[in-house]
Design a protein around this motif. Structure first.
Motif, mmCIF file in Angstrom:
data_model
loop_
_atom_site.group_PDB
_atom_site.id
_atom_site.type_symbol
_atom_site.label_atom_id
_atom_site.label_comp_id
_atom_site.label_asym_id
_atom_site.label_seq_id
_atom_site.Cartn_x
_atom_site.Cartn_y
_atom_site.Cartn_z
ATOM 1 N N PHE A 1 0.830 -1.210 0.000
ATOM 2 C CA PHE A 1 0.000 0.000 0.000
ATOM 3 C C PHE A 1 0.858 1.251 0.000
ATOM 4 C CE2 PHE A 1 -2.188 -3.326 2.502
ATOM 5 C CZ PHE A 1 -3.255 -3.558 1.646
ATOM 6 N N LYS A 2 0.242 2.332 -0.463
ATOM 7 C CA LYS A 2 0.895 3.631 -0.455
ATOM 8 C C LYS A 2 -0.102 4.681 -0.004
ATOM 9 C CE LYS A 2 4.365 2.735 -3.948
ATOM 10 N NZ LYS A 2 4.166 1.281 -3.834
ATOM 11 N N GLY A 3 0.438 5.837 0.359
ATOM 12 C CA GLY A 3 -0.417 6.964 0.680
ATOM 13 C C GLY A 3 -1.406 6.678 1.789
ATOM 14 N N ALA A 4 -2.639 7.117 1.571
ATOM 15 C CA ALA A 4 -3.672 7.002 2.594
ATOM 16 C C ALA A 4 -3.985 5.546 2.932
ATOM 17 C CB ALA A 4 -4.940 7.723 2.131
ATOM 18 N N ARG A 5 -3.891 4.659 1.944
ATOM 19 C CA ARG A 5 -4.187 3.244 2.206
ATOM 20 C C ARG A 5 -3.120 2.632 3.107
ATOM 21 N NH1 ARG A 5 -5.044 -0.347 -2.662
ATOM 22 N NH2 ARG A 5 -6.081 -1.669 -1.100
ATOM 23 N N ARG A 6 -1.865 2.995 2.905
ATOM 24 C CA ARG A 6 -0.804 2.481 3.791
ATOM 25 C C ARG A 6 -1.043 2.985 5.211
ATOM 26 N NH1 ARG A 6 5.194 4.089 2.367
ATOM 27 N NH2 ARG A 6 5.025 2.384 0.855
ATOM 28 N N GLN A 7 -1.342 4.270 5.356
ATOM 29 C CA GLN A 7 -1.619 4.813 6.674
ATOM 30 C C GLN A 7 -2.780 4.066 7.333
ATOM 31 O OE1 GLN A 7 -2.091 9.198 7.292
ATOM 32 N NE2 GLN A 7 -4.158 8.594 7.869
ATOM 33 N N HIS A 8 -3.836 3.806 6.557
ATOM 34 C CA HIS A 8 -4.999 3.110 7.098
ATOM 35 C C HIS A 8 -4.619 1.737 7.643
ATOM 36 C CE1 HIS A 8 -8.999 1.315 7.396
ATOM 37 N NE2 HIS A 8 -8.571 0.320 6.630
ATOM 38 N N TRP A 9 -3.852 0.968 6.873
ATOM 39 C CA TRP A 9 -3.542 -0.392 7.295
ATOM 40 C C TRP A 9 -2.505 -0.444 8.411
ATOM 41 C CZ3 TRP A 9 -6.810 -4.003 6.712
ATOM 42 C CH2 TRP A 9 -7.688 -3.980 5.632
#
Length: 348
Positions: free
Chosen positions: A81-89
């Motif tokens: 993941f990158k960006g907002a999705r990485r932060q979410h996970w």
């Protein structure tokens, strides 16, 4: 027995950088599977053992396994993941760990009614996870722009130091809650368990608050988090009543829940594919050194300041200092680079 409980955290702290290097050279999925197998074998072993030295040896194996699968799994989140999705996970990961700890403590306590061996049965969970990993996890590959290069030590070491500090604060409340409640005549196992669960649930809520504040830079997020931790520790000492004590536990846990994903997200944003294993291993070392050091530091402060409550008050003062430094850093970063954030989380 204390050594048997604490040795896995120390083993993770020592071996995580090596695990990170192995993750990069051997492969994320391979390390993850082998670590889960080792966790299963060494975790269940005390159920069949009688000698304390042999049990401690298996706990070393549990630490090695935790070092491997936590480094591999966190690295995989950075890969996938990158960006907002990485932060979410990453928030999901830190939150799930906290909730799982509460659930497993409850399950272990229930199993303990049948004898001291039975809590070790929870280590059979890899029997469920290993097949899922084999089927669902794919080995990632570097993207064209992730060429690697020299490891950015000068960028991540300050974040590791920060991670060590927030980890020390993170473990203060959950470790000291039973002692504080017992000293105040509220030491029933059921009350301690429920109160600890309230703090454990507040941690993932703190992670969700961090997600809502993701447009802020790292220092701004930390300023809010340290303010909550400072306030929570003051209430934790409070006036001795259960309500005020519980409020302090929840507020401090909210702040702690914000700090971990904030620092980890910042670290991951500075690493390429070929650096991510070592970078994640460094984070695990910082976090678990904080795990190991937190009760030692509180114990030392308690002896020096003649009381646990005085030690907690001193840590609230330390949190106030961290709050002040975070505010100054946020102001300076805005003045020097008003249009650049410490980490950027664009929507995908």
């Amino acid at each position: 027995m204390i050594l048997a409980l604490s040795v896995p955290a120390l083993v993770v702290a020592v071996t995580a950088p090596f695990a990170g290097r192995i993750v990069e050279t051997t492969g994320r999925k391979t390390v993850l599977i082998l670590s889960l197998v080792l966790y299963l074998v060494c975790g269940l072993a005390p159920f069949f053992l009688n000698d304390l030295n042999h049990i401690i040896a298996t706990r070393v194996g549990v630490g090695l396994a935790e070092s491997g699968f936590m480094t591999a799994s966190t690295t995989l989140i950075g890969d996938y993941f990158k960006g907002a999705r990485r932060q979410h996970w990453l928030v999901v990961q830190t939150s799930t760990a906290s909730v799982a700890a509460v659930v497993m403590m409850a399950v272990g306590g229930a199993l303990g009614e049948f004898g001291w061996r039975y809590p070790f049965v929870v280590y059979a969970l890899p029997l469920l996870f290993i097949p899922l990993v084999l089927v669902l996890i794919r080995e990632p590959k570097a993207e064209a722009h992730e060429v690697g290069g020299k490891f950015p030590w000068w960028k991540v070491i300050p974040l590791y130091v920060l991670g060590l500090f927030v980890a020390i604060l993170f473990f203060v409340v959950p470790i000291q809650t039973p002692f504080v409640l017992t000293a105040r005549g509220m030491g029933s196992a059921q009350l301690i368990g429920l109160t600890s669960a309230a703090g454990g649930i507040a941690v993932p809520i703190g992670g969700l608050i961090f997600q809502k504040l993701s447009r802020l830079n790292l220092f701004q997020v930390l300023a809010i988090a340290f303010a909550l931790i400072m306030m929570g520790l003051l209430l934790f000492v409070g006036n001795g009543s259960y309500g005020v004590t519980c409020a302090g536990i929840v507020i401090a846990s909210l702040g702690c829940g914000m700090t971990l994903p904030a620092v980890l997200t910042s670290i991951m944003a500075k690493l390429d594919f070929e650096q991510r294993g070592r970078g994640t291993g460094g984070w695990q070392t910082a976090f678990f050194l904080g795990n190991f050091a937190s009760p030692v530091i509180v114990l030392g402060l308690t002896a020096k300041l003649q009381g646990l409550e005085n030690a907690l008050l001193m840590l609230s003062v330390v949190s106030a200092g961290a709050l002040a430094l975070s505010v100054i850093a946020a102001i300076l970063s805005a003045a020097i680079k008003p249009k650049v954030r410490v980490y950027v989380m664009p929507p995908q």
